[in-house]
Design a protein around this motif. Structure first.
Motif, mmCIF file in Angstrom:
data_model
loop_
_atom_site.group_PDB
_atom_site.id
_atom_site.type_symbol
_atom_site.label_atom_id
_atom_site.label_comp_id
_atom_site.label_asym_id
_atom_site.label_seq_id
_atom_site.Cartn_x
_atom_site.Cartn_y
_atom_site.Cartn_z
ATOM 1 N N PHE A 232 0.843 -1.187 0.000
ATOM 2 C CA PHE A 232 0.000 0.000 0.000
ATOM 3 C C PHE A 232 0.880 1.238 0.000
ATOM 4 O O PHE A 232 1.700 1.440 0.885
ATOM 5 C CB PHE A 232 -0.908 0.010 1.241
ATOM 6 C CG PHE A 232 -2.110 -0.870 1.104
ATOM 7 C CD1 PHE A 232 -2.122 -1.933 0.218
ATOM 8 C CD2 PHE A 232 -3.250 -0.622 1.859
ATOM 9 C CE1 PHE A 232 -3.220 -2.742 0.088
ATOM 10 C CE2 PHE A 232 -4.361 -1.428 1.739
ATOM 11 C CZ PHE A 232 -4.345 -2.495 0.857
ATOM 12 N N GLY A 233 0.702 2.059 -1.018
ATOM 13 C CA GLY A 233 1.486 3.292 -1.100
ATOM 14 C C GLY A 233 0.734 4.452 -0.474
ATOM 15 O O GLY A 233 -0.287 4.261 0.205
ATOM 16 N N LYS A 234 1.221 5.649 -0.771
ATOM 17 C CA LYS A 234 0.607 6.837 -0.158
ATOM 18 C C LYS A 234 -0.812 7.061 -0.660
ATOM 19 O O LYS A 234 -1.648 7.618 0.045
ATOM 20 C CB LYS A 234 1.475 8.071 -0.454
ATOM 21 C CG LYS A 234 2.597 8.238 0.539
ATOM 22 C CD LYS A 234 3.421 9.447 0.241
ATOM 23 C CE LYS A 234 2.793 10.678 0.843
ATOM 24 N NZ LYS A 234 3.706 11.846 0.717
ATOM 25 N N ASP A 235 -1.107 6.578 -1.885
ATOM 26 C CA ASP A 235 -2.453 6.776 -2.421
ATOM 27 C C ASP A 235 -3.503 6.090 -1.571
ATOM 28 O O ASP A 235 -4.646 6.534 -1.490
ATOM 29 C CB ASP A 235 -2.518 6.251 -3.861
ATOM 30 C CG ASP A 235 -2.035 4.812 -3.946
ATOM 31 O OD1 ASP A 235 -1.093 4.468 -3.199
ATOM 32 O OD2 ASP A 235 -2.586 4.033 -4.750
ATOM 33 N N LYS A 236 -3.114 5.004 -0.907
ATOM 34 C CA LYS A 236 -4.089 4.292 -0.083
ATOM 35 C C LYS A 236 -3.958 4.653 1.388
ATOM 36 O O LYS A 236 -4.894 4.434 2.157
ATOM 37 C CB LYS A 236 -3.884 2.779 -0.241
ATOM 38 C CG LYS A 236 -4.449 2.264 -1.549
ATOM 39 C CD LYS A 236 -4.276 0.767 -1.654
ATOM 40 C CE LYS A 236 -4.704 0.266 -3.009
ATOM 41 N NZ LYS A 236 -4.020 -0.971 -3.371
ATOM 42 N N LEU A 237 -2.798 5.184 1.769
ATOM 43 C CA LEU A 237 -2.557 5.366 3.203
ATOM 44 C C LEU A 237 -2.882 6.768 3.703
ATOM 45 O O LEU A 237 -3.335 6.930 4.835
ATOM 46 C CB LEU A 237 -1.091 5.046 3.527
ATOM 47 C CG LEU A 237 -0.704 3.576 3.371
ATOM 48 C CD1 LEU A 237 0.792 3.409 3.530
ATOM 49 C CD2 LEU A 237 -1.437 2.726 4.398
#
Lengths: 181, 345
Positions: free
Chosen positions: A159-164
């Motif tokens: 999970f990258g920043k787009d999901k976090l």
């Protein structure tokens, strides 16, 4: 008081190897007793939770999906110090730090920020040590009951920043409710 | 007249087969449900309303499975095994009186496929053949576990048949007939044999558990020691037949238990019902009563299964030869003495 008579649980039973007499060797009494025990369970409350319709009641300390928080002005709190990655016992967190440019002041609170922040959800054990380690109160484990979606590809679990990162409208709403109070 | 009889019997036999199959099918669901309830669970409830279509789903699954043949020289016997098990489980139903009689279109229809005068011997004969289903299946599997299980099953069934036969002798001394129809008719109203032969009933009950290979006597398919026992090598519908035969024979043996000891279709007040409401309602209630009784016994089979752990092999043999057989013989002697005294008095 000798050691043989001590019973901390109060349920101690002496085992005996006494030979069974004829009636006992028919097992009839024992079986009837057992049948009464099982028939009682026919009428007890069932413990099953019918999952998709019902969900389990969560513990007050339940830890779910991570979230990278924003402050009151909607800026990311994370300063990419790497303490979360260091504290992580599963080594699930990786990040790349970058210096903030002057025109990015409204995006990041600190002078340094994480340009890449990834959590490997296959490795994460949801222990919450990252949350404890964070000096900027940037990472939190939410009470979200949404589980990580299954997939055939390993990349889908990183999970990258787009999901976090916390969604912006959520940050705005938080600030508004705070102001109202 | 003759033709009408053939049609009547044909319809009756088909109906009995269909009911036996249906009962066996729903016994599998009942088993899973009762197992769940006794363990504080709910059980299968997804297929249909409350899991009512679960047996169909299970059947479909078994049909869809790969048909596997082990490397055995006895391919023919491998197929014959489950067939014998199944047909023997179904054949017993021929002599069972499901009710007294019905009057349809002015004909008196006897609710029994055939009323032979040695019905009980026939039942025992079929029962002792059914051991071949397991024996042949286990032998043809060409697998040590299956063979071991087949040996266990056959020695167990043969041992318990002795006690079963002896327990029946005491009953026969009382009734004086081998015809199941007459035995059922003698227990008119509440005059059930179980009140005269409680010990005989108990022995017969234990033996029928052993004969149907149900827990606590299911050593033949004891998973921990023998993988799956005699059906280790079976897959698809052949496996389904073995499992199905177990439930069918459970149904049949409950019926025999009910007919021999619990009055079959008899219920208190049946004379009053027949006199006031007519023959047909009285007998339809009788059939319903028979089914209620045998459903209780099917439930009892399952109840015991989820209560009593499996016997060890030596315990099983000791129970059979050293306890049940002496008890059955004592029962015969006491019954004989009592009958003699009653006749002289």
């Amino acid at each position: 008081m000798s050691i043989e008579t001590i019973s901390l649980s109060g349920r101690k039973k002496e085992v005996s190897n006494k030979k069974m007499n004829f009636w006992e060797s028919l097992y009839l009494v024992a079986i009837v007793k057992g049948l009464f025990i099982t028939i009682r369970h026919l009428f007890t409350r069932k413990v099953t939770i019918k999952y998709p319709e019902q969900t389990r009641e969560l513990s007050p300390v339940y830890r779910g999906q991570h979230m990278l928080m924003r402050d009151e002005e909607g800026r990311e709190r994370c300063t990419a110090c790497g303490l979360c990655a260091l504290s992580c016992p599963a080594e699930a967190i990786t990040m790349t730090a970058e210096e903030r440019k002057p025109e990015e002041k409204h995006l990041y609170r600190e002078e340094k920020y994480a340009s890449v922040y990834e959590i490997n959800m296959l490795r994460c054990i949801f222990c919450g040590l990252c949350e404890e380690a964070c000096p900027k109160q940037a990472i939190y484990l939410t009470k979200s009951q949404v589980m990580v979606k299954s997939s055939g590809k390993r990349e889908d679990f990183i999970f990258g920043k787009d999901k976090l990162v916390m969604p912006l409208d959520m940050a705005i709403k938080n600030t508004q409710t705070k102001a109202a109070n | 007249m003759d033709q009408a009889l053939i049609i009547e019997k044909g319809i009756f036999i088909v109906a009995v087969f269909a009911i036996t199959m249906l009962m066996a099918m729903y016994s599998t669901l009942a088993e899973r449900k009762i197992a769940a309830w006794l363990q504080d669970r709910i059980g299968p409830n997804r297929a249909g309303k409350g899991g009512i279509l679960q047996p169909l789903a299970d059947g479909l699954k078994l049909f869809a499975k790969e048909e596997f043949f082990p490397n055995t020289p006895n391919k023919f016997l491998f197929v014959v095994g489950p067939a014998i098990s199944m047909s023997m489980a179904l054949m017993t139903s021929a002599v069972i009186p499901w009710g007294d009689r019905l009057e349809i279109f002015g004909r008196t229809v006897i609710l029994q496929a055939t009323d032979i005068d040695v019905a009980l011997l026939y039942v025992f004969g079929v029962l002792s053949v059914s051991v071949y289903g397991i024996m042949i299946g286990g032998w043809a599997s060409n697998n040590k576990f299956s063979l071991m299980s087949a040996m266990r099953a056959s020695s167990q069934m043969i041992s318990y048949e002795v006690a079963m036969g002896l327990s029946i002798i005491a009953l026969l001394m009382m009734t004086g007939t081998l015809s199941l129809r007459e035995i059922a008719a003698q227990q008119h109203g509440m005059d059930w044999n179980v009140f005269y032969q409680p010990v005989g009933f108990l022995i017969f009950l234990v033996c029928s558990f052993a004969e149907t290979n149900r827990t606590p006597f299911d050593l033949a398919e004891c998973e921990a020691e023998l993988i799956g026992g005699y059906h280790t090598e079976y897959s698809s519908m052949k496996m389904g037949f073995y499992l199905f035969a177990e439930y069918a024979s459970m149904f049949i043996s409950s019926t025999i238990l009910v007919v021999l000891y619990f009055g079959g279709y008899n219920y208190p007040g049946m004379d009053w019902v027949e006199a006031n409401w007519g023959v047909n309602p009285a007998n339809i209630i009788g059939i319903a009563v028979l089914f209620a009784k045998l459903c209780f016994f099917i439930f009892f089979y399952m109840w015991v299964r989820w209560t009593v752990p499996r016997f060890r092999y030596d315990q099983l043999m000791r129970l059979g030869w050293k306890t049940l057989i002496p008890l059955a013989i004592a029962n015969i002697i006491i019954t004989g003495v009592v009958i003699l005294l009653a006749d002289n008095a």
